[in-house]
Design a protein around this motif. Structure first.
Motif, short mmCIF file in Angstrom:
data_model
loop_
_atom_site.label_atom_id
_atom_site.label_comp_id
_atom_site.label_asym_id
_atom_site.label_seq_id
_atom_site.Cartn_x
_atom_site.Cartn_y
_atom_site.Cartn_z
N GLY A 175 44.05 38.52 39.68
CA GLY A 175 44.21 38.54 41.13
C GLY A 175 45.64 38.25 41.56
O GLY A 175 46.16 38.87 42.48
N HIS A 176 46.29 37.32 40.88
CA HIS A 176 47.68 37.00 41.21
C HIS A 176 48.60 38.13 40.76
O HIS A 176 48.32 38.84 39.78
N ARG A 232 44.85 30.62 45.52
CA ARG A 232 43.54 31.29 45.37
C ARG A 232 42.48 30.28 44.93
O ARG A 232 42.75 29.40 44.11
N TRP A 275 38.85 30.09 43.14
CA TRP A 275 37.99 30.88 42.25
C TRP A 275 36.65 30.19 42.06
O TRP A 275 36.59 28.96 41.91
N ARG A 305 34.97 35.17 40.03
CA ARG A 305 35.76 35.95 40.98
C ARG A 305 36.49 35.02 41.95
O ARG A 305 36.16 33.83 42.08
N CYS A 306 37.47 35.60 42.65
CA CYS A 306 38.22 34.88 43.68
C CYS A 306 37.42 34.94 44.98
O CYS A 306 37.05 36.02 45.44
N SER A 358 41.59 33.53 49.45
CA SER A 358 43.04 33.55 49.24
C SER A 358 43.69 32.92 50.46
O SER A 358 43.27 33.17 51.59
N SER A 360 44.38 27.87 42.20
CA SER A 360 45.59 28.30 41.51
C SER A 360 46.72 28.56 42.51
O SER A 360 46.48 29.06 43.61
#
Length: 727
Positions: A253-254, A280, A282, A288-289, A292, A272
Motif C-alpha cells: 500500500g505504501h 496507514r 492495517w 488489508r489497509c 489511510s 505504519s
C-alpha cells in the motif's frame, strides 16, 4: 629555502597486516548532556520497581543517558557508554535496557546500574537500526538493520553464563562484557525460512526471519510475542511468527520506505508511517489497509499511540507532531519543532520528542484524555490521499499548533559540524550547530578559546601559523564531537621542541614526540592501576601477573625503536594532561575483533587488548622510528651578486627551527668567507630563487673592526613565498 618531499625510510616498511587503530573521543565540558541528534527514547514506568520514572535517550554521540523524572522535571542520572557509533534504537525489557547501534551490535544493560554493559550481542552484518519487544514476554527482542536481516533474540538465553568455554572468554571485552561468542548462523530450510539451530553446544544463535531483500527500518511486536511486523525500503509490511521466524503475510500500500510501525496489544491492528507522508491502519485479520491518514506534508518517521490504541501521535521530517483520532479521522497539530522528529515516547500526559537536535523536548499530550486537545480547537479531517495535506499547505490553510512551547526541555550541547586541523598539528578549529567557533588543543582535549559566533574561514586565516608539522593523526566529527584516530607508525612522525611547550628546565634542542606524550596522558590511569595491580600481585607471590600486557598477536619483529629504559608511563607533561571532569573516551578493537569504548578514568589496568604498540610506547618508552630527515636547497636570488654557499641539497631534521637556517647562512656568508668592503658599502643578497632572501645591512659605525666584523647581518627568510621572520 625550499623543502624537498621525502619518501622516508621504506626499508622493511611492508607490514603483513594492519595494526589496531587507537581512537580517542573528546567530550564536551558538560558530559551530562548529549552533543548530537537524539535517535531514540525509551520510557520506564518506575511504579513496577518501586522507584522513580526514567527516560532513556540514545544519541548519535554513541551514548545513552538516563534521566530521572520527578514533578515535571528531568535530572541527569547516568551515562551508558560502550557503543562506538550512533545509537539507533533502545527498548525496555523488564529491568533491562537493550540498545542497537551502527557499530552492528546490540548491547544489554541493567536499567538501574551506573552504566555498565552486561553483554554485547554480535550477529548483524551491517548497521542495526531498529528494535522491538514483547511487553508481556520480557525475554523476546527483535532487531533489524541495513543488511536486510531480522533476528529474534531470547535475551535470557543470550545472557546465560557459559562454563569452561573458550569462545566465551574470547567474547569478553574490557568494559565488562563477557559471554558466548554469538557467531553461529541459523540453518536455512527449503522454504527460505530460518529457524534457530545451535551449531555449537555452548553457543547461542537467535532465530532469523529471512525474507527482506533490502534494509529494515522498522519493527513492532505484540504484547505476547506471537506476532512481529517489519518494514523498510521494500515499501511493504511483512508479518512474521517470531517463535519460528516463518512468514505469515505481506501487506502492500505504501509508495515509499516504511519508517515506523506499531502493533496493538492483541496483534490485530498495525499502524505504519512512511516516507510517502502517509499513516496507514492495517487489519491483520483481514490482511488489508482499513484507513489511510494524510496529515503530514513530508516523511512520517515516528508514531506513538494512547494505551487504548484509539489515538496516534505522529512526527517526521516536517518538524510537526500531530494527534489523530483513528476512528473519526479528526486530526490536530499538537506542536511544531525546529528540527525533524526522529522518535516519540508517550508518558502519561507528556509526549517526549527526539529530534536531530541534541535536546529532548517534552510537550503536553493529554495521553489519558486526548479529547481535551481537540476541544482547544484547530482540528481538521485527515485526508486519505498523500497530496491532500501538501496541497492544503500550499493553499495557505496550514493548521495552527495547539501548544507554542514545550513544558520541559532536557538541554544538550551543540554538535560539531565543521573542523580544521591547524598547521601546528595540536590545535583544531571547530564550528558547531549554534554557530560558535572554538579552538581545541587535542593533546589535552580542552577548548583553549571560544571565539563565539564569528566567521570560521576568517578565523582560520587569522590563526594560520608558518610552521610545518607532519600529519600524525586523522580526525572526524561523526559523533558530534571530535574523534582523533592514531595509526602506527604514522602517528609517531611528529615532534616538537620542548621549549615550545614551555617545559620547565628543558634543553633548547630537546624534542618531544606528540603521539607518545598524548598516549601517556590518555593512559595514565591505566598505567597507574596496572602498576598497582602488579605490585599487589607480586607481594602475594604471583610473579606472572607483573608481565607486560601485550596482545597475543603482538609481532615478534618490529621496526627500529627507541630503546629508552626509563619508564615514564605515569609522568605526564602539563601540555598533555586531559580533563578529569569530562575525560575523553578511547575506542579500539577487542581480542575477539569487536571494538570497545571506555572513558580513560574507567580504565582499571586489566584491559589486555589495548594495541600492543600503545602499550609498548607508554610502558616501555618504545615506538617506531622512521627517517625524519628532510632536504632543502639554499640559493641566491636571481640577479643577486651573492655567491652560492651550498653544493646541492642540504639535509636536516624534519622539525627544524628557521633561525637555525638563518644562523647557517650568516656563518657561511660572514664568518667562513669574509667579504671585502668599505665602511660605507651597502649590499643585499637573496636565497632560493625568490623563495628565501637574505639582507645584510651596513655597520660602518664600528670603527677599528675588520671589514667582515663590521657587518651586523640581518637575515630575512621566506619559505614557500611566506615571510617567516627576520633574524
Amino acid at each position: 629555502m625550499h623543502r624537498v618531499g621525502s619518501a622516508g625510510n621504506t626499508a622493511g616498511s611492508t607490514r603483513p597486516r594492519k595494526e589496531k587503530r587507537f581512537t580517542y573521543v573528546l567530550n564536551d565540558a558538560d558530559s551530562k548532556k548529549h552533543c548530537a541528534g537524539i535517535n531514540c527514547l525509551a520510557y520506564l514506568n518506575g511504579s513496577a520497581f518501586s522507584t522513580s520514572d526514567y527516560l532513556f535517550s540514545g544519541n548519535r554521540d554513541g551514548t545513552l543517558k538516563r534521566w530521572e523524572l520527578n514533578n515535571g522535571d528531568a535530572s541527569f542520572s547516568a551515562t551508558f557508554e560502550s557503543h562506538v557509533d550512533w545509537v539507533n534504537d533502545a527498548i525496555i525489557v523488564g529491568e533491562k535496557l537493550v540498545s542497537c547501534s551502527s557499530d552492528t551490535t546490540l548491547k544489554v544493560w541493567n536499567c538501574f546500574s551506573e552504566g555498565a554493559c552486561t553483554r554485547t550481542l554480535r550477529q548483524h552484518s551491517d548497521y542495526v537500526i531498529c528494535l522491538a519487544a514483547a511487553e508481556k514476554n520480557s525475554n523476546i527482542v527483535a532487531s533489524g538493520g541495513l543488511g536486510g536481516e531480522v533476528f529474534i533474540w531470547d535475551i535470557d538465553a543470550a545472557l546465560a553464563p557459559v562454563a569452561n568455554s573458550v569462545d566465551a572468554k574470547e567474547d569478553e571485552v574490557p568494559n565488562g562484557n563477557s559471554g558466548p561468542a554469538l557467531t553461529t548462523l541459523c540453518n536455512v530450510n527449503s522454504s527460505s525460512n530460518i529457524t534457530s539451530s545451535n551449531g555449537q553446544t555452548h553457543g547461542y544463535s537467535p532465530i532469523t526471519a529471512k525474507g527482506h531483500k533490502d534494509s529494515v527500518y522498522a519493527l513492532a511486536m505484540n504484547d505476547t510475542g506471537t506476532l512481529l511486523v517489519s518494514g523498510g525500503t521494500e515499501k511493504v509490511v511483512r508479518v512474521w511468527d517470531p517463535r519460528t521466524g516463518s512468514k505469515k503475510m505481506k501487506l502492500r500500500g505504501h509508495t515509499d520506505n516504511i519508517r515506523t510501525l506499531l502493533l496493538d496489544s492483541t496483534g490485530r491492528y498495525c499502524l505504519s508511517g512512511s516516507s510517502d507522508s502517509m499513516i496507514r491502519l492495517w487489519d491483520l485479520g483481514q490482511q488489508r489497509c482499513v484507513h489511510s491518514y494524510a496529515v503530514h506534508t513530508d516523511s512520517v518517521w515516528a508514531l506513538a499511540t494512547t494505551p487504548s490504541f484509539g489515538h496516534v501521535y505522529s512526527g517526521g521530517r516536517d518538524q510537526s507532531v500531530y494527534l489523530t483520532d483513528l476512528s473519526t479521522r479528526e486530526s490536530v497539530l499538537l506542536c511544531t519543532n525546529e528540527y525533524p522528529i526522529l522518535q516519540l515516547s508517550l508518558q502519561d500526559d507528556t509526549i517526549w520528542v527526539a529530534t536531530t537536535d541534541s535536546s529532548v523536548y517534552g510537550w503536553p499530550a493529554e495521553g489519558h484524555t486526548p479529547q481535551k486537545v481537540f476541544e482547544k480547537g484547530g482540528s481538521f479531517l485527515a485526508g486519505n490521499l498523500s497530496f491532500s495535506r501538501a496541497r492544503a499547505s500550499l493553499e495557505g490553510s496550514a493548521p495552527v499548533p495547539v501548544y507554542k512551547e514545550p513544558s520541559i526541555v532536557i538541554p544538550g550541547v551543540p554538535a560539531i559540524i565543521q573542523h580544521e586541523i591547524m598547521n601546528n598539528r595540536r590545535h583544531v578549529l571547530t564550528k558547531d550547530t549554534a554557530g560558535s567557533v572554538k579552538l581545541w588543543e587535542i593533546t589535552r582535549g580542552a577548548v583553549i578559546e571560544d571565539f563565539g559566533k564569528v566567521s570560521f574561514e576568517e578565523k582560520k586565516k587569522e590563526l594560520f601559523e608558518m610552521v610545518s608539522i607532519p600529519a600524525w593523526f586523522t580526525m572526524d566529527a561523526r559523533l558530534g564531537c571530535l574523534s582523533v584516530h592514531l595509526d602506527t607508525p604514522q602517528c609517531f612522525s611528529a615532534e616538537i621542541y620542548a621549549v615550545d611547550l614551555n617545559v620547565s628546565g628543558a634543553q633548547e634542542d630537546l624534542k618531544i614526540n606528540l603521539a607518545q606524550e598524548t598516549l601517556r596522558g590518555l593512559l595514565v590511569h591505566w598505567s597507574k592501576r596496572k602498576q598497582k595491580s602488579s605490585s599487589h600481585s607480586l607481594s602475594n607471590g604471583d610473579s606472572s601477573s607483573g608481565k607486560d600486557v601485550l596482545s597475543k598477536d603482538s609481532p615478534r619483529s618490529r621496526s627500529e625503536v627507541d630503546d629508552g629504559t626509563e619508564n615514564h608511563a605515569t609522568h605526564v607533561l602539563p601540555s598533555f594532561e586531559f580533563s578529569m571532569v569530562s575525560p575523553p573516551s578511547i575506542i579500539t578493537e577487542g581480542s575477539s575483533g569487536g571494538p570497545w569504548r571506555k572513558r580513560i578514568t574507567d580504565l582499571d589496568g586489566t584491559e589486555g587488548d589495548l594495541p600492543w604498540w600503545c602499550v609498548d610506547c607508554v610502558t616501555h618508552n618504545r615506538y617506531p622510528k622512521e627517517n625524519t630527515k628532510c632536504g632543502f636547497y639554499l640559493h641566491p636570488a636571481e640577479g643577486s651578486p651573492a655567491p652560492n654557499i651550498t653544493q646541492g641539497k642540504l639535509s636536516a631534521p624534519r622539525i627544524l627551527r628557521i633561525h637555525k637556517v638563518a644562523n647557517y647562512v650568516v656563518e657561511k656568508l660572514v664568518l667562513d668567507k669574509p667579504l671585502d668592503g668599505g665602511s660605507d658599502s651597502t649590499f643585499a643578497m637573496g636565497l632560493s630563487s625568490g623563495q628565501s632572501q637574505l639582507s645584510a645591512l651596513d655597520s660602518s659605525s664600528r670603527i677599528g673592526l675588520k671589514p667582515w666584523q663590521k657587518l651586523k647581518p640581518c637575515v630575512e627568510i621566506l619559505c614557500n613565498n611566506q615571510y617567516t621572520g627576520t633574524y
